[in-house]
Design an enzyme around this catalytic site. Structure first.
Site, mmCIF file in Angstrom:
data_model
loop_
_atom_site.group_PDB
_atom_site.id
_atom_site.type_symbol
_atom_site.label_atom_id
_atom_site.label_comp_id
_atom_site.label_asym_id
_atom_site.label_seq_id
_atom_site.Cartn_x
_atom_site.Cartn_y
_atom_site.Cartn_z
ATOM 1 N N GLY A 23 -25.851 26.193 84.691
ATOM 2 C CA GLY A 23 -26.563 24.537 84.699
ATOM 3 C C GLY A 23 -25.979 23.934 83.068
ATOM 4 O O GLY A 23 -25.084 24.404 82.288
ATOM 5 N N ARG A 35 -26.009 21.426 78.134
ATOM 6 C CA ARG A 35 -25.696 20.637 76.973
ATOM 7 C C ARG A 35 -24.381 19.570 78.162
ATOM 8 O O ARG A 35 -23.107 18.905 76.584
ATOM 9 C CB ARG A 35 -24.549 21.141 75.206
ATOM 10 C CG ARG A 35 -22.963 22.066 75.980
ATOM 11 C CD ARG A 35 -22.875 21.942 74.645
ATOM 12 N NE ARG A 35 -21.690 22.645 74.616
ATOM 13 C CZ ARG A 35 -20.793 23.771 73.364
ATOM 14 N NH1 ARG A 35 -21.045 22.771 72.626
ATOM 15 N NH2 ARG A 35 -19.588 24.388 73.759
ATOM 16 N N LYS A 66 -21.191 14.953 76.306
ATOM 17 C CA LYS A 66 -21.137 15.984 76.262
ATOM 18 C C LYS A 66 -21.509 16.410 74.473
ATOM 19 O O LYS A 66 -20.824 15.615 73.988
ATOM 20 C CB LYS A 66 -19.773 17.262 76.396
ATOM 21 C CG LYS A 66 -19.760 18.780 76.050
ATOM 22 C CD LYS A 66 -18.440 19.843 76.161
ATOM 23 C CE LYS A 66 -19.003 20.766 76.053
ATOM 24 N NZ LYS A 66 -17.935 21.455 76.304
ATOM 25 N N ASP A 95 -29.253 23.687 71.842
ATOM 26 C CA ASP A 95 -29.786 22.735 71.760
ATOM 27 C C ASP A 95 -29.743 21.672 72.299
ATOM 28 O O ASP A 95 -29.442 20.623 71.949
ATOM 29 C CB ASP A 95 -30.265 22.335 69.992
ATOM 30 C CG ASP A 95 -28.712 22.381 69.314
ATOM 31 O OD1 ASP A 95 -27.631 22.271 70.601
ATOM 32 O OD2 ASP A 95 -28.210 22.402 68.458
ATOM 33 N N ARG A 116 -16.924 12.743 78.430
ATOM 34 C CA ARG A 116 -15.320 12.966 79.359
ATOM 35 C C ARG A 116 -15.772 13.059 80.911
ATOM 36 O O ARG A 116 -16.943 11.668 81.260
ATOM 37 C CB ARG A 116 -16.033 14.956 79.990
ATOM 38 C CG ARG A 116 -16.298 15.821 78.797
ATOM 39 C CD ARG A 116 -15.764 16.576 79.394
ATOM 40 N NE ARG A 116 -16.792 17.719 79.902
ATOM 41 C CZ ARG A 116 -17.665 18.633 80.054
ATOM 42 N NH1 ARG A 116 -16.235 20.016 79.787
ATOM 43 N NH2 ARG A 116 -18.385 19.101 80.830
ATOM 44 N N ARG A 167 -18.375 22.824 90.311
ATOM 45 C CA ARG A 167 -17.759 23.733 89.879
ATOM 46 C C ARG A 167 -18.271 25.313 90.832
ATOM 47 O O ARG A 167 -18.946 24.332 91.631
ATOM 48 C CB ARG A 167 -17.985 24.175 88.770
ATOM 49 C CG ARG A 167 -19.445 24.609 88.697
ATOM 50 C CD ARG A 167 -19.914 24.197 87.067
ATOM 51 N NE ARG A 167 -20.035 23.069 86.579
ATOM 52 C CZ ARG A 167 -19.216 22.629 84.964
ATOM 53 N NH1 ARG A 167 -18.797 23.516 84.368
ATOM 54 N NH2 ARG A 167 -18.368 21.420 84.491
ATOM 55 N N ASP A 226 -18.323 29.806 86.923
ATOM 56 C CA ASP A 226 -19.106 28.186 86.400
ATOM 57 C C ASP A 226 -18.643 27.204 86.116
ATOM 58 O O ASP A 226 -18.583 25.843 85.048
ATOM 59 C CB ASP A 226 -20.099 28.581 85.836
ATOM 60 C CG ASP A 226 -20.462 28.850 83.999
ATOM 61 O OD1 ASP A 226 -20.028 29.984 83.874
ATOM 62 O OD2 ASP A 226 -20.571 28.193 83.172
ATOM 63 N N ASP A 255 -13.676 22.094 81.094
ATOM 64 C CA ASP A 255 -14.815 23.072 80.265
ATOM 65 C C ASP A 255 -13.709 23.398 78.984
ATOM 66 O O ASP A 255 -13.265 24.817 79.567
ATOM 67 C CB ASP A 255 -15.518 23.899 80.916
ATOM 68 C CG ASP A 255 -16.859 23.634 80.833
ATOM 69 O OD1 ASP A 255 -17.540 22.006 80.925
ATOM 70 O OD2 ASP A 255 -17.399 24.285 81.972
#
Length: 522
Positions: A101, A104, A123, A135, A193, A200, A270, A280
Site C-alpha cells: 500500500g 508514504r 509523496k 514514518d 506526483r 499498479r 507494486d 516510483d
C-alpha cells in the site's frame, strides 16, 4: 484563486476502508483508506514544473499563492476533497510480500483539464495505514531525484508519471541512507506526483491473494471503464484484451528503458503501473559504462535481479503475476498464456527495431542481429559510456576509415589506454562491419545523423549530476536544480551552453554514495 475541475471517480466508485483511524493495519475488501496529510512546520515550494502547471490549467498567480503552497505540502486540504492512500500488495524481489500500500504517498484528488484526468499525489506527506514501521515522510535527496527524473523521462519520450512541485517541509527526517546503522537527520521534502492513475499490478494482486474476487472484479471493471474504455463492456474477452494491452504498454515502456540506458532498480510488482508508466523513482540510474549486469540498487547487489540486461524478462515475470491475479475473472489459462507468449515473441522484434534506430539502420538485413550482439559484446570489453557512445556514433560517415570511426567515438572510453591489442581488434572488426552496413543505406549521412540524434539523447540525469544538485540544495542553493530541470527538457538538442554535462561520470563519483550506490531510501 486555485481552481481544479474535481472528478473523484476513484473514491466514489470503489470500496473504501470503513475504519477512519490512521493506524497500521491490514485493510480488507477495500481499495483505499481515507487519510489526512501531516502538517509541516515551515513549508516552502522550491520548484514547480512550468509544463505541468500549463497541463493542469493553473495560472502563475495560483502557483505563487499561499493556497497552492499549503495544499501541495499537505497543510491544507482542497475544498470538497478527501485525501486517501491506496491499498495494494506485491512481489518484492521475487517473493510475495502481502499487503504493502501507499506507505508514504497520499492521493489528494483527481482533476480534469482539457478532457484529460490527472491524479495528484503527495509523496512524503505523512504516515498512512500502510506505512508499516515507517514514518511516511521523504527527504530532500530522494525528492529531488524523483522530481527531476520523472520530468526528464517524459522529455526523453519514456512513458512516465510526472511531477508538479517540489517543496521543503521545514522538518527534519531521520534516515539511515545505506542501512548500516548510521542514521542521521536530513531535510524533509514533499513531491507532488501526477499521472492518469497510480494503479499498479499489486493493486489487483492483493484481492485474489485474500480470496476476494468480488473486489478484484470491481477494481478491474473500474479500470477498464476509466482507463481502457475502448475495450468495451466487462466480459471475459474484455479482461483478456485488458491484460493484452497492459502487456503491450509494459513492453513499450521497457524497450524505452533499454534505449536510453535507464535502470529502474526496484521492479517489484507494486512498482509496475497498470498503464505502462515508469513509476516510483527510487534507486534508479542510467548506465555510465555499458554493462548488462549493472544495477544501482545496493539491496539488489548480490543477486542483481533488477540489472539492466534483465529488465525485459522481469517485466514478463511481473506480467505472469498479474495474469495469475486476473485468472479468477477469466477462469481459463490459455488466453492469458497466449498474451505472455506474444510478449516473448514481440520483444526480440521490438528490441531489434529499437537498436537499428540507435545505429542509424533504416532497412533490414539478416546480419543485423549479429551486428547488434557483437556491439553489445565489444562495448563491455572496456568501460564505454553508453550515452556518449551512441550520440557520437551519429557523426560517423559511410566514407570514414575504421581509424577515423574509432577516433570519433573515443571520448566514450573511460580508459582509452585499454583500447589496445584484442580490444582494439574487436572494435576494428565491428566498425568494419558497421561502415559496410551503412553503405547499404540509401539516406545521406546528414539525414541519418538527425534520425539517430532523435533517439540517442545527448543528456540524461546521471546520478552524479543529481547528487551535485542535492548537495547544493542542502545548502539552500537551488540554482543547479533549476539548471538541470531546464537542461533535461531538451535532452536530444545540442544545447552548447550546457556542453559540460555531455561528459563521462567523473572519477570522484565512481564509488560515492548517491552517485554509484543507492538504497531503496534514495
Amino acid at each position: 484563486m486555485l481552481k481544479f475541475n474535481i472528478q473523484n471517480t476513484f473514491t466514489q466508485e470503489l470500496p473504501a476502508d470503513p475504519i477512519q483511524e490512521n493506524t497500521r493495519r491490514q485493510v480488507t475488501e477495500a481499495c483505499f483508506s481515507y487519510v489526512t496529510p501531516k502538517k509541516t512546520s515551515n513549508p516552502k515550494i522550491i520548484h514547480v514544473s512550468d509544463e505541468m502547471v500549463q497541463t493542469l490549467g493553473l495560472s502563475e498567480t495560483a502557483i505563487a499563492s499561499e493556497e497552492f503552497k499549503n495544499i501541495f505540502t499537505g497543510n491544507d486540504v482542497y475544498k470538497n476533497t478527501e485525501p486517501y492512500a491506496m491499498c495494494y500488495g506485491g512481489h518484492q524481489f521475487g517473493h510475495w510480500a502481502g499487503q504493502l500500500g501507499d506507505g508514504r504517498a497520499i492521493n489528494l484528488f483527481e482533476a480534469v483539464h482539457d478532457n484529460k484526468k490527472w491524479a495528484l499525489q503527495l509523496k512524503g506527506a505523512g504516515e498512512t495505514p500502510y506505512s508499516r514501521n515507517a514514518d511516511g515522510l521523504a527527504v530532500l535527496r530522494s525528492s529531488i531525484r524523483e522530481y527531476l527524473c520523472s520530468e526528464a523521462m517524459y522529455h526523453l519520450g519514456v512513458p512516465t508519471t510526472r511531477a508538479l512541485s517540489l517543496a521543503l517541509s521545514g522538518d527534519q527526517v531521520l534516515r539511515d541512507v545505506m542501512y548500516d546503522g548510521n542514521a542521521e537527520y536530513e531535510k524533509g521534502a514533499i513531491v507532488c506526483r501526477t499521472a492518469e492513475s497510480f494503479l499498479r499490478f499489486g493493486s489487483y494482486q492483493i484481492f485474489p491473494a485474500r480470496g476476494d474476487v468480488k473486489t478484484l472484479k470491481t477494481l478491474v471493471d473500474y479500470t477498464i471503464k476509466h482507463h481502457y474504455p475502448h475495450l468495451g463492456e466487462p466480459s471475459k474477452e474484455t479482461y483478456v484484451s485488458f491484460f493484452k494491452e497492459v502487456a503491450e504498454r509494459s513492453l513499450e515502456m521497457v524497450i524505452h528503458w533499454q534505449r536510453v540506458g535507464f535502470v529502474h532498480g526496484v521492479m517489484n510488482t507494486d512498482n509496475m503501473s497498470i498503464l505502462g508508466l515508469t513509476i516510483d523513482y527510487g534507486p534508479y540510474g542510467w548506465l555510465e559504462g555499458y554493462d548488462h549486469g549493472w544495477t544501482p540498487n545496493t539491496t539488489d547487489n548480490t543477486h542483481k535481479r533488477y540489472r539492466y540486461g534483465l529488465q525485459p524478462e522481469v517485466v514478463l515475470w511481473n506480467l505472469y503475476q498479474l495474469a495469475n491475479a486476473l485468472y479468477p475473472l477469466i477462469e481459463e489459462a490459455e488466453p492469458l498464456e497466449a498474451v505472455l507468449e506474444n510478449y516473448q515473441e514481440k520483444f526480440p522484434e521490438k528490441y531489434m527495431h529499437m537498436m537499428r534506430e540507435k545505429l542509424g539502420l533504416f532497412s533490414s538485413k539478416e546480419s543485423d542481429g549479429t551486428l547488434v550482439s557483437n556491439l553489445e559484446e565489444v562495448l563491455q570489453k572496456t568501460e564505454t559510456d553508453m550515452t556518449i557512445f551512441f550520440r557520437l556514433l551519429s557523426s560517423i560517415s559511410k566514407d570514414d576509415t575504421i581509424e577515423e570511426a574509432i577516433k570519433k567515438i573515443e571520448k566514450a572510453f573511460y580508459r582509452h589506454s585499454e583500447v589496445v591489442n584484442e580490444i582494439k581488434k574487436s572494435w576494428e572488426n565491428w566498425f568494419q562491419n558497421y561502415i559496410g552496413r551503412l553503405q547499404n543505406e540509401t539516406i545521406s549521412d546528414e539525414e541519418r545523423k538527425a534520425k539517430m540524434n532523435a533517439v540517442n539523447p545527448k543528456y540524461v540525469l546521471r546520478n552524479y549530476m543529481a547528487q551535485l544538485a542535492i548537495d547544493d540544495a542542502n545548502k539552500n542553493d537551488f540554482a543547479l536544480l533549476k539548471e538541470l530541470y531546464l537542461l533535461l527538457k531538451n535532452p536530444y538538442d545540442e544545447q552548447p551552453k550546457y556542453e559540460k554535462w555531455f561528459a563521462k561520470r567523473p572519477e570522484w563519483a565512481r564509488n560515492k554514495v548517491g552517485c554509484s550506490m543507492l538504497s531503496c531510501s534514495s
